[in-house]
Design an enzyme around this catalytic site. Sequence first.
Site, short mmCIF file in Angstrom:
data_model
loop_
_atom_site.label_atom_id
_atom_site.label_comp_id
_atom_site.label_asym_id
_atom_site.label_seq_id
_atom_site.Cartn_x
_atom_site.Cartn_y
_atom_site.Cartn_z
N THR A 114 18.50 9.29 6.41
CA THR A 114 17.18 9.41 7.06
C THR A 114 16.02 9.02 6.15
OG1 THR A 114 17.98 11.18 8.48
CG2 THR A 114 15.62 11.10 8.13
N ASP A 171 23.85 14.44 6.33
CA ASP A 171 25.01 14.93 7.09
C ASP A 171 26.24 15.14 6.23
OD1 ASP A 171 23.51 14.99 9.38
OD2 ASP A 171 24.27 13.10 10.19
N CYS A 194 33.65 31.53 7.18
CA CYS A 194 32.39 32.24 6.92
C CYS A 194 31.54 31.43 5.95
CB CYS A 194 32.66 33.61 6.31
SG CYS A 194 33.51 34.72 7.43
N1 ASP Z 1 22.37 11.17 10.11
C1 ASP Z 1 21.58 11.14 8.89
C2 ASP Z 1 22.51 10.84 7.73
O1 ASP Z 1 23.24 11.68 7.34
C3 ASP Z 1 20.90 12.45 8.69
C4 ASP Z 1 20.03 12.54 7.45
O2 ASP Z 1 20.06 11.75 6.54
O3 ASP Z 1 19.24 13.51 7.39
O4 ASP Z 1 22.52 9.73 7.26
#
Ligand code: ASP
Length: 336
Positions: free
Chosen positions: A13, A91, A274
Site C-alpha cells: 500500500t 498483509d 489465541c
Molecule cells: N494488500 C496490501 C499489501 O499487503 C495491504 C498493505 O500493504 O497495507 O500489499
Amino acid sequence: MKQKILIIYAGGTIGMQASENGYVPVAGFEQQVRQQLSTDSARQLPVFEMLELDQLIDSSNLQPRHWTELARIIEAYWQQYDGFVLLHGTDTMAYTASMLSFMLQGMDKPVIVTGSQIPLAELRNDALDNLITSLMLAGGYDIPEVCICFNGRLLRGNRASKLKSTSLDAFDSPNYGHLGQVGINIELHTERLLESKPLLFNIPEFNPDAVVVLPVYPGLSARVARDLLNHNSVKGIVLHTYGAGNPPDANTELMVLLEQAVQRGITIVNVTQCVQGQVSQGAYATGATLNRIGVIPGSDLTLEAAFAKLHYLIATEPQDKMSQLMSQSLCGEMTE
Ligand code: ASP
C-alpha cells in the site's frame, strides 16, 4: 559521519495508487518519496538510496521465492550500507519479517520492515511517518535485528502479527515487549534487543509446497485433512490448535493421520489460535494426545513465525535436527 541507508521497495500500500479495481502498486515510487522529503528538515534524515523490485506486488501475492530474492538483495548490499528499510505490504509483512530474521541470523545493523495502511499518494496517510521513523531508526540506532516499525511501535519482526485491518496501529507483538516506542521522543528498550552477531546469512531456496497450515475447527474431518497432509512434497505442518494447544482428539481418524505423518518424517509444530499466550501441550488430555504422537509444542510462536521457521529449517537442516531446532529459540522468536 552520516549513515547511509538502502530503502528497498517491494510493493504494498505504501507506494500504491488508486485504479478502477482498487489500489495497485506502481513503479517509480522513489520520485514520490524524494518529492515528499525535499524539505529543509529532511536533512535530519540519514542519506538514503532506493532500490525498487522489478515486479512490485500486493503482498497477498507473496511467494516463498520472494523471501530468497529479498534476502539476496540485502546480502549483496550489506557492506555498502549502515542499515536497511524494506517497504513491504502489510498483509504478509509478519511472514517476511519472520523469514528474514531466520535467514539473516548474524547481524550487526538494522533491517527495518515497514509499510502503511494508506498510500503516500493520499493526502492523509500513515506512510510518511512510518517511512521517516524507520529511516531514523535504521540510521541512528544500534538495532541488530529484523524489526517491524509501524505507527510508532518498533517490534521484533518474528514476534509481530498484523492484528488490525483498518486501524493505523495494525501491528503488535502480543507475546514480546515492544523494542521501542516513538512518541515525542524515540525510546528504545535496548535490554530487549538481540545481541549483535558476526555476519552469518543462510539464504536457501524454498519449495513452496513443503509447509502447510492445518487449522483445527469444529467439524474438521480426516477426509479433508488427508488431501492436505498426504501430498508428497509436504515436509512440515503447522497445526493451529485451540487455546493451550488442544486438538479435537476424539477424532481418532484425524489423530492417526497426524501420527502417520510424524512417522513418515514430517515435522508437525503446534501453535495456538489465541493471539496471546503459549501452547501448553498436555495441560489437557486432548493436548497430551499430541505429545504421544510426537507433535512439537510451538510455545508462543506466532503462526507467521512458526510457518517461516519450519520452511527455513526444512530448506537448511537435516530432518533429524528439526525437533531440537524447532524447540529452541534461534533469534528471539519464542520463549523456551
Ligand atoms: N494488500 C496490501 C499489501 O499487503 C495491504 C498493505 O500493504 O497495507 O500489499
